[in-house]
Design an enzyme around this catalytic site. Structure first.
Site, PDB file in Angstrom:
ATOM      1  N   SER A  95       0.762  -1.235   0.178  1.00  0.00           N
ATOM      2  CA  SER A  95      -0.030   0.193   0.069  1.00  0.00           C
ATOM      3  C   SER A  95       0.842   1.451   0.158  1.00  0.00           C
ATOM      4  CB  SER A  95      -0.861   0.090   1.028  1.00  0.00           C
ATOM      5  OG  SER A  95      -0.315   0.202   2.453  1.00  0.00           O
ATOM      6  N   LEU A 109      -3.243   1.555   7.207  1.00  0.00           N
ATOM      7  CA  LEU A 109      -3.848   2.714   6.258  1.00  0.00           C
ATOM      8  C   LEU A 109      -3.107   2.672   4.830  1.00  0.00           C
ATOM      9  CD1 LEU A 109      -3.462   5.775   8.760  1.00  0.00           C
ATOM     10  CD2 LEU A 109      -5.618   4.436   8.139  1.00  0.00           C
ATOM     11  N   HIS A 120       3.632  -4.803   2.825  1.00  0.00           N
ATOM     12  CA  HIS A 120       3.138  -5.432   4.100  1.00  0.00           C
ATOM     13  C   HIS A 120       3.492  -6.918   4.271  1.00  0.00           C
ATOM     14  CE1 HIS A 120       0.164  -2.464   5.146  1.00  0.00           C
ATOM     15  NE2 HIS A 120       0.204  -2.228   3.877  1.00  0.00           N
ATOM     16  N   LEU A 122       5.334 -10.408   2.088  1.00  0.00           N
ATOM     17  CA  LEU A 122       5.663 -11.369   1.186  1.00  0.00           C
ATOM     18  C   LEU A 122       5.649 -13.085   1.640  1.00  0.00           C
ATOM     19  CD1 LEU A 122       8.765 -11.225  -1.453  1.00  0.00           C
ATOM     20  CD2 LEU A 122       8.008 -13.407  -0.397  1.00  0.00           C
ATOM     21  N   TYR A 166      16.548  -9.698   2.381  1.00  0.00           N
ATOM     22  CA  TYR A 166      16.031  -8.501   1.601  1.00  0.00           C
ATOM     23  C   TYR A 166      17.369  -7.584   1.189  1.00  0.00           C
ATOM     24  CZ  TYR A 166      11.231  -9.407   2.890  1.00  0.00           C
ATOM     25  OH  TYR A 166       9.861  -9.894   2.954  1.00  0.00           O
TER      26      TYR A 166
END
Length: 205
Positions: A95, A109, A120, A122, A166
């Site tokens: 988002s 939000l 948010h 994976l 990451y």
């Protein structure tokens, strides 16, 4: 033309093995793969994969079913699913966020005027793990973000043991995240979405 229909790397990719004999008889056919944005109709499949992936590790899910439906209704263009023969095997849900760092409010939000994409979650289905699919999906997702004119950064929070994964995907650690979930603490990570204008000119975006 929508942003989604203009992206060549979201179109179906058909993976097939070479023919095995001069007569053209197929020895084996690999499943066709398709990458596409998710919709609220995919929410149950998403939640089933997420629940199995996270409950055993952290005891909770980043997103619950109603939250998955919430984001897939508000900003489906910031999600990406990997389907094999029509079956969801991996996904990302994001988002928009409008501050430099994530806060507790970022968990629920979507800020339409934001320029940071908050990733948010994976997750990869258990039968498709340890095959590099998470890295491939993240690479395709970041390529997709470079074609979105409003996207400047990708942000996520993760536990310490996921930081090396990451980092290999191109993220850098920003330090401890302000967000906590129960007793869990997280590292916040960032990937700068650079060269998006060049990518649009040269990739058909």
């Amino acid at each position: 033309m929508s942003a989604l229909s203009a992206l060549p790397f979201l179109k179906p990719v058909h993976l097939r093995s070479p023919q095995s004999s001069p007569g053209g008889q197929r020895r084996h056919t690999l499943p066709a793969s398709e990458f596409r944005c998710l919709s609220p109709e995919d929410a149950v499949s998403v939640f089933e994969i997420e629940r199995e992936a996270f409950i055993s590790v952290s005891g909770d899910c980043p997103l619950h079913l109603d939250e998955i439906r919430h984001f897939l209704s508000l900003c489906p263009e910031l999600s990406l699913g990997w389907f094999v023969e029509g079956r969801l095997v991996a996904f990302i849900i994001g988002s928009l966020w409008d501050q430099d760092r994530l806060s507790q409010a970022a968990l629920s939000l979507h800020r339409p005027r934001g320029t940071a994409v908050h990733i948010h979650v994976l997750a990869v289905h258990r039968t498709f793990r340890q095959q590099g699919r998470g890295s491939i999906l993240m690479w395709r997702y970041l390529q997709y973000l470079r074609c979105l004119p409003f996207a400047r950064r990708a942000l996520l929070m993760c536990q310490d043991f996921l930081v090396p994964f990451y980092q290999k995907c191109g993220f850098e650690a920003l330090g401890p995240c302000q967000v906590t979930v129960g007793e869990l603490a997280f590292i916040e990570m960032q990937h700068c979405v650079r060269g998006h204008a060049f990518m649009r000119r040269n990739s058909g975006c």
